[in-house]
Design an enzyme around this catalytic site. Structure first.
Site, mmCIF file in Angstrom:
data_model
loop_
_atom_site.group_PDB
_atom_site.id
_atom_site.type_symbol
_atom_site.label_atom_id
_atom_site.label_comp_id
_atom_site.label_asym_id
_atom_site.label_seq_id
_atom_site.Cartn_x
_atom_site.Cartn_y
_atom_site.Cartn_z
ATOM 1 N N THR A 38 0.818 -1.276 -0.150
ATOM 2 C CA THR A 38 -0.194 -0.313 -0.032
ATOM 3 C C THR A 38 1.277 1.330 -0.303
ATOM 4 O O THR A 38 0.511 2.271 0.202
ATOM 5 C CB THR A 38 -0.942 0.152 1.350
ATOM 6 O OG1 THR A 38 -0.064 -0.311 2.610
ATOM 7 C CG2 THR A 38 -2.028 -1.068 1.116
ATOM 8 N N GLY A 39 2.232 1.171 0.617
ATOM 9 C CA GLY A 39 2.914 1.741 0.186
ATOM 10 C C GLY A 39 3.616 2.303 -1.626
ATOM 11 O O GLY A 39 3.204 2.312 -2.167
ATOM 12 N N LYS A 108 15.245 -9.243 18.884
ATOM 13 C CA LYS A 108 15.262 -9.734 19.847
ATOM 14 C C LYS A 108 16.893 -9.927 19.701
ATOM 15 O O LYS A 108 17.661 -10.056 20.086
ATOM 16 C CB LYS A 108 14.693 -11.342 19.931
ATOM 17 C CG LYS A 108 15.648 -12.206 20.547
ATOM 18 C CD LYS A 108 14.574 -13.183 21.063
ATOM 19 C CE LYS A 108 15.123 -14.271 22.071
ATOM 20 N NZ LYS A 108 14.818 -15.432 20.816
ATOM 21 N N TYR A 148 -8.024 -5.525 10.885
ATOM 22 C CA TYR A 148 -7.158 -4.832 11.396
ATOM 23 C C TYR A 148 -7.569 -5.051 12.381
ATOM 24 O O TYR A 148 -5.572 -5.223 13.782
ATOM 25 C CB TYR A 148 -7.637 -3.838 10.798
ATOM 26 C CG TYR A 148 -6.686 -2.453 11.178
ATOM 27 C CD1 TYR A 148 -5.730 -2.583 9.983
ATOM 28 C CD2 TYR A 148 -7.061 -1.441 12.041
ATOM 29 C CE1 TYR A 148 -4.563 -1.331 10.766
ATOM 30 C CE2 TYR A 148 -6.702 -0.733 11.984
ATOM 31 C CZ TYR A 148 -5.032 -0.332 11.577
ATOM 32 O OH TYR A 148 -4.148 0.899 11.301
ATOM 33 N N LYS A 152 -4.056 -5.978 15.180
ATOM 34 C CA LYS A 152 -3.075 -4.637 16.062
ATOM 35 C C LYS A 152 -3.600 -5.843 17.716
ATOM 36 O O LYS A 152 -2.186 -5.200 18.114
ATOM 37 C CB LYS A 152 -3.751 -3.967 15.855
ATOM 38 C CG LYS A 152 -3.791 -3.543 14.853
ATOM 39 C CD LYS A 152 -1.949 -2.960 14.409
ATOM 40 C CE LYS A 152 -1.804 -2.695 13.116
ATOM 41 N NZ LYS A 152 -0.354 -1.691 12.791
ATOM 42 N N THR A 178 -4.141 9.837 11.980
ATOM 43 C CA THR A 178 -3.118 11.175 11.615
ATOM 44 C C THR A 178 -3.364 11.759 10.473
ATOM 45 O O THR A 178 -3.635 10.760 9.137
ATOM 46 C CB THR A 178 -1.715 10.169 12.383
ATOM 47 O OG1 THR A 178 -1.697 10.356 13.260
ATOM 48 C CG2 THR A 178 -0.873 12.034 11.229
HETATM 49 P P1 NAD Z 1 0.671 2.849 4.252
HETATM 50 O O1 NAD Z 1 -0.017 1.852 3.815
HETATM 51 O O2 NAD Z 1 0.769 4.687 4.366
HETATM 52 O O3 NAD Z 1 1.719 2.022 5.507
HETATM 53 C C1 NAD Z 1 2.437 1.351 5.378
HETATM 54 C C2 NAD Z 1 2.957 0.194 4.879
HETATM 55 O O4 NAD Z 1 3.205 -0.871 5.398
HETATM 56 C C3 NAD Z 1 3.092 0.424 3.168
HETATM 57 O O5 NAD Z 1 4.329 1.117 2.994
HETATM 58 C C4 NAD Z 1 3.196 -0.592 2.659
HETATM 59 O O6 NAD Z 1 3.164 -1.207 1.557
HETATM 60 C C5 NAD Z 1 3.404 -2.241 3.628
HETATM 61 N N1 NAD Z 1 3.753 -2.735 4.090
HETATM 62 C C6 NAD Z 1 2.252 -3.452 4.212
HETATM 63 N N2 NAD Z 1 2.224 -5.181 4.168
HETATM 64 C C7 NAD Z 1 3.734 -5.035 4.223
HETATM 65 C C8 NAD Z 1 4.745 -6.998 4.456
HETATM 66 N N3 NAD Z 1 3.744 -8.010 4.508
HETATM 67 N N4 NAD Z 1 5.771 -6.335 4.811
HETATM 68 C C9 NAD Z 1 6.164 -5.219 3.837
HETATM 69 N N5 NAD Z 1 5.527 -4.277 4.137
HETATM 70 C C10 NAD Z 1 4.332 -3.797 3.803
HETATM 71 O O7 NAD Z 1 -0.476 3.099 5.979
HETATM 72 P P2 NAD Z 1 0.134 4.120 7.101
HETATM 73 O O8 NAD Z 1 -1.439 4.950 7.104
HETATM 74 O O9 NAD Z 1 1.658 5.334 7.032
HETATM 75 O O10 NAD Z 1 0.131 3.584 8.385
HETATM 76 C C11 NAD Z 1 1.237 2.593 9.008
HETATM 77 C C12 NAD Z 1 1.206 2.255 10.364
HETATM 78 O O11 NAD Z 1 0.498 3.005 10.940
HETATM 79 C C13 NAD Z 1 0.471 0.765 10.279
HETATM 80 O O12 NAD Z 1 0.931 0.046 11.279
HETATM 81 C C14 NAD Z 1 -0.937 1.676 10.842
HETATM 82 O O13 NAD Z 1 -1.632 0.700 11.727
HETATM 83 C C15 NAD Z 1 -0.490 2.689 12.160
HETATM 84 N N6 NAD Z 1 -1.265 3.443 12.043
HETATM 85 C C16 NAD Z 1 -1.950 5.330 11.221
HETATM 86 C C17 NAD Z 1 -3.214 5.578 11.235
HETATM 87 C C18 NAD Z 1 -3.287 6.661 10.437
HETATM 88 O O14 NAD Z 1 -3.790 7.497 10.838
HETATM 89 N N7 NAD Z 1 -2.353 6.655 9.194
HETATM 90 C C19 NAD Z 1 -3.196 5.327 12.465
HETATM 91 C C20 NAD Z 1 -3.241 4.287 13.675
HETATM 92 C C21 NAD Z 1 -2.193 3.177 13.360
#
Ligand code: NAD
Length: 314
Positions: A38-39, A108, A148, A152, A178
């Site tokens: 998703t990045g 670890k 989800y 978590k 965020t």
């Molecule tokens: P995002 O989708 O932009 O980033 C997530 C990244 O994880 C992506 O680059 C994706 O390619 C990578 N990814 C997913 N599965 C993977 C895998 N199996 N191996 C390697 N890479 C993998 O999302 P974000 O908004 O940047 O969120 C980042 C983290 O923060 C997440 O863990 C999310 O749960 C947490 N989070 C975000 C928010 C928010 O408001 N954005 C709120 C609460 C928690």
């Protein structure tokens, strides 16, 4: 002093890429590990060529190998927006469970500090308001969002198990909504959806009657809180978010105002298990980290709207 090294899983995502920037600014070398599910490379392309940065394309649900010393492992990999995790339920469960296990294993093995990106979604549809860290949550494990939320919650449990049984120095940040530059316009969250609809002069679609509340934190504030937590001695979960709360309807009106848009509001059916209220209690972050948000919503929104305008114009 030897150079510190951090591994950031999910480092090419929205939050992960800002964290890469933050650590590099603070003279920490960053190894970004991401499978680009998703990045996007666009989020980190400005760092290619920087000797403090390297990128490994890898799915972290498989064994993670990083050569050399590692001081910090920050586990941010996971689909994070409802559109993504509803479309990718198994990957979401796998990266929260197997991925967290592999990232903890790396920490670890290297004797590194570990920081888990958890979420306010562990509180589910909360019965107490605002949400404190002591609250255990109200999550439907078998609903569509369960993939989800439960991933978590498992990730938090295994992180505490590694802390208690293997003595790994672990941190857990519970991130509340965020926003900021590098968010995707079409990620299904209210904020980018409203902004793009307002900029395109389309109707703004609100789920339900718009009385549900949210609290939005600007990305630079969040990243500062995470950085402080990483360097702290705290091992219990900490909320990081902006307590300034408003209804979704008020928020839509604010976006219309800031974009000078002619858009009108339309109302659609509320998705299943959508939380009715969301506001962090940040007392603990204030006490333990000396942290509180600095960027007000109007200021943060202006920066984000400018970013979305630049993306739409490309
Ligand atoms: P995002 O989708 O932009 O980033 C997530 C990244 O994880 C992506 O680059 C994706 O390619 C990578 N990814 C997913 N599965 C993977 C895998 N199996 N191996 C390697 N890479 C993998 O999302 P974000 O908004 O940047 O969120 C980042 C983290 O923060 C997440 O863990 C999310 O749960 C947490 N989070 C975000 C928010 C928010 O408001 N954005 C709120 C609460 C928690």
């Amino acid at each position: 002093m030897a150079e510190k090294v951090a591994v950031i899983t999910g480092g090419s995502g929205f939050l992960g890429s800002h964290l890469c920037d933050k650590l590099i600014e603070n003279d920490i070398k960053v190894v970004c590990v991401d499978n680009l599910l998703t990045g996007s490379i666009k989020n980190i392309e400005h760092l290619f060529g920087n000797e403090k940065f390297s990128f490994i394309k890898h799915d972290v649900t498989n064994f993670i190998h990083v050569p050399g010393n590692v001081d910090f492992v920050l586990h941010f990999a996971s689909p994070a927006s409802p559109i993504d995790y509803l479309k990718l339920p198994i990957q979401t469960l796998k990266v929260g469970s197997l991925g967290t296990h592999k990232a903890l294993g790396l920490a670890k093995d290297k004797g590194a500090r570990f920081l888990l990106a958890s979420t306010s979604e562990v509180y589910g549809d909360p019965e107490i308001h605002p949400q404190k860290e002591e609250y255990w949550g109200n999550v439907n494990p078998i609903g569509p969002r369960g993939v989800y939320d439960e991933a978590k919650r498992f990730a938090e449990a295994i992180t505490m198990a590694y802390h208690r049984y293997h003595g790994v120095d672990t941190k857990i940040v519970r991130i509340f909504n965020t926003y900021g530059p590098r968010m995707r316009l079409n990620d299904g969250r209210a904020l980018p959806a409203f902004v793009s609809q307002a900029l395109n002069g389309e109707d703004i679609t609100i789920f339900g009657d718009g009385s549900q509340t949210r609290s939005f934190c600007f990305v630079s504030d969040l990243v500062e809180g995470i950085y402080r937590l990483l360097l702290s001695e705290e091992n219990e979960p900490i909320n990081i978010g902006n307590p300034s709360e408003l209804t979704i309807k008020e928020f839509a009106e604010e976006v219309i105002d800031l974009t000078n848009s002619e858009s009108k509001l339309t109302f659609l059916e509320l998705p299943i298990d959508d939380p009715k209220v969301r506001q962090p209690d940040i007392t603990k972050a204030k006490e333990k980290l000396g942290w509180e948000p600095k960027i007000g919503r109007r200021e943060g929104l202006k920066i984000t709207i400018d970013y979305f305008k630049s993306v739409l114009n490309k």
